[in-house]
Design an enzyme around this catalytic site. Structure first.
Site, PDB file in Angstrom:
ATOM      1  N   ASP A   1       0.861  -1.184   0.000  1.00 45.97           N
ATOM      2  CA  ASP A   1       0.000   0.000   0.000  1.00 45.97           C
ATOM      3  C   ASP A   1       0.896   1.231   0.000  1.00 45.97           C
ATOM      4  OD1 ASP A   1      -2.059   1.752   0.115  1.00 45.97           O
ATOM      5  OD2 ASP A   1      -2.935   0.994   1.970  1.00 45.97           O
ATOM      6  N   VAL A   2       1.264   1.666  -1.208  1.00 47.93           N
ATOM      7  CA  VAL A   2       2.252   2.743  -1.360  1.00 47.93           C
ATOM      8  C   VAL A   2       1.666   3.994  -2.012  1.00 47.93           C
ATOM      9  CG1 VAL A   2       4.150   1.109  -1.428  1.00 47.93           C
ATOM     10  CG2 VAL A   2       3.084   1.806  -3.575  1.00 47.93           C
ATOM     11  N   LYS A   3       0.523   3.854  -2.679  1.00 46.89           N
ATOM     12  CA  LYS A   3      -0.215   4.974  -3.289  1.00 46.89           C
ATOM     13  C   LYS A   3       0.705   5.912  -4.069  1.00 46.89           C
ATOM     14  CE  LYS A   3      -4.051   4.910   0.001  1.00 46.89           C
ATOM     15  NZ  LYS A   3      -3.564   3.889   0.948  1.00 46.89           N
ATOM     16  N   ARG A   4       1.523   5.360  -4.926  1.00 44.23           N
ATOM     17  CA  ARG A   4       2.418   6.174  -5.735  1.00 44.23           C
ATOM     18  C   ARG A   4       1.673   6.751  -6.938  1.00 44.23           C
ATOM     19  NH1 ARG A   4       4.900   5.947  -1.421  1.00 44.23           N
ATOM     20  NH2 ARG A   4       7.053   5.238  -1.267  1.00 44.23           N
TER      21      ARG A   4
ATOM     22  N   THR B   1      -0.574  -0.214  -4.698  1.00 50.45           N
ATOM     23  CA  THR B   1      -1.661   0.737  -4.889  1.00 50.45           C
ATOM     24  C   THR B   1      -1.109   1.971  -5.600  1.00 50.45           C
ATOM     25  OG1 THR B   1      -1.286   1.647  -2.667  1.00 50.45           O
ATOM     26  CG2 THR B   1      -2.984  -0.046  -2.897  1.00 50.45           C
TER      27      THR B   1
END
Length: 313
Positions: free
Chosen positions: A103-106, A144
């Site tokens: 879950d890194v939302k890059r 993510t």
């Protein structure tokens, strides 16, 4: 990798993702005191405590859930030592046969996007003369991704999905209260989250696995069930990663329409509701020392809730 995740969900009859989002207050005192005794009040101590805590959770649930989702921000807060705990957590989870969703939302463009994609689901190249070596940094199975910058921010992740059999989950409709400030805005009568859903279909159209689901998934929050129902119809071949269960108020009864008629199509995430279960009144009998057993019981209860209300229809 999408087929691996879907098949594991089917085998276990458990569409669940355990969020490994540790904060110091969640970690039992006996784990922290051991780490502080060895390393003092340092970032290294917190990182060691996080890993031991995560290891206990993983050992307790790896045989009943298909996936885990470490949230990288919790680790980044403690610098390089924290990121080392993140890497070790990902590696240990994969050793146990779990699918790892980073879950890194890059979300960026150009060479920056390529670097993010290589770091999290691809490989970086190291060259010296004629010698070339590919190396993995975090090596999650999924990541993510924030689509705000458009296709330019997604294409490098799609490349890694193709080259390395990985996957992504694109933020479509998130579970937080203020998500509607942008995601619900109407553009020619259509909410932005539907426009993003259409792009998810487009991006994933050539990445459909044998399971019938695409390597391009969608993050769809559990706290907006009517929107989830609508998005399920728009993205029938998309696996939904669904945050918001438990601590944010959603239950299995809210999530029925997030699944397709085959009982598949979604993986429901619970973080603190599982990893900090021993702090909840209903699991208080487990005590701090039994934090992992409490996590397992909370997972079993979640599986039953979903089986009774979502996938057993």
């Amino acid at each position: 990798m999408i087929d691996t995740l879907v098949n594991r969900i089917k085998e276990l009859n458990a569409p669940i993702c355990v969020g490994l989002d540790p904060v110091p207050d969640f970690v039992p005192g006996f784990i922290k005191e051991k780490a502080f005794g060895s390393h003092g009040l340092t970032k290294k101590a917190v990182a060691e405590a996080f890993f031991e805590f995560n290891k206990g959770i993983i050992d307790a649930v790896y045989d009943i859930v298909p996936s885990v989702k470490p949230q990288i921000a919790m680790y980044e807060e403690f610098g390089i030592e924290g990121l080392d705990a993140y890497i070790r957590t990902c590696e240990y989870a994969k050793e146990k046969g779990l699918v790892v969703i980073g879950d890194v939302k890059r979300g960026d463009i150009g060479s920056t996007s390529r670097a993010y994609a290589n770091a999290h689901i691809g490989k970086a190249l190291i060259k010296s003369g004629e010698r070339v070596e590919e190396v993995s940094a975090f090596d999650a199975d999924f990541a993510t991704v924030n689509p705000y910058m458009g296709s330019d921010g997604i294409k490098e992740f799609l490349r890694c999905c193709k080259e390395y059999d990985k996957g992504i989950f694109v933020l479509v409709k998130t579970s937080n209260p203020s998500s509607g400030e942008f995601q619900d805005v109407l553009v020619d009568g259509t909410p932005v989250y539907e426009l993003v859903a259409d792009k998810v279909n487009e991006w994933g159209s050539e990445l459909i696995g044998e399971s019938g689901y695409s390597r391009v998934g969608a993050v769809v929050g559990a706290t907006y069930p009517e929107i989830g129902k609508k998005l399920r119809l728009i993205m029938p071949k998309t696996l939904f990663l669904v945050p918001g269960y438990g601590a944010q108020g959603a239950t299995g009864k809210d999530l029925k329409e997030y699944f397709n008629d085959d009982g598949l199509g979604a993986v429901i995430n619970s973080s603190r509701g599982i990893i900090a279960a021993y702090k909840k009144e209903e699991y208080a009998g487990f005590s701090e020392e039994g934090f992992a057993d409490a996590a397992r019981q909370a997972t079993v209860d979640m599986i039953k809730d979903l089986q009774d209300n979502c996938i057993g229809r």
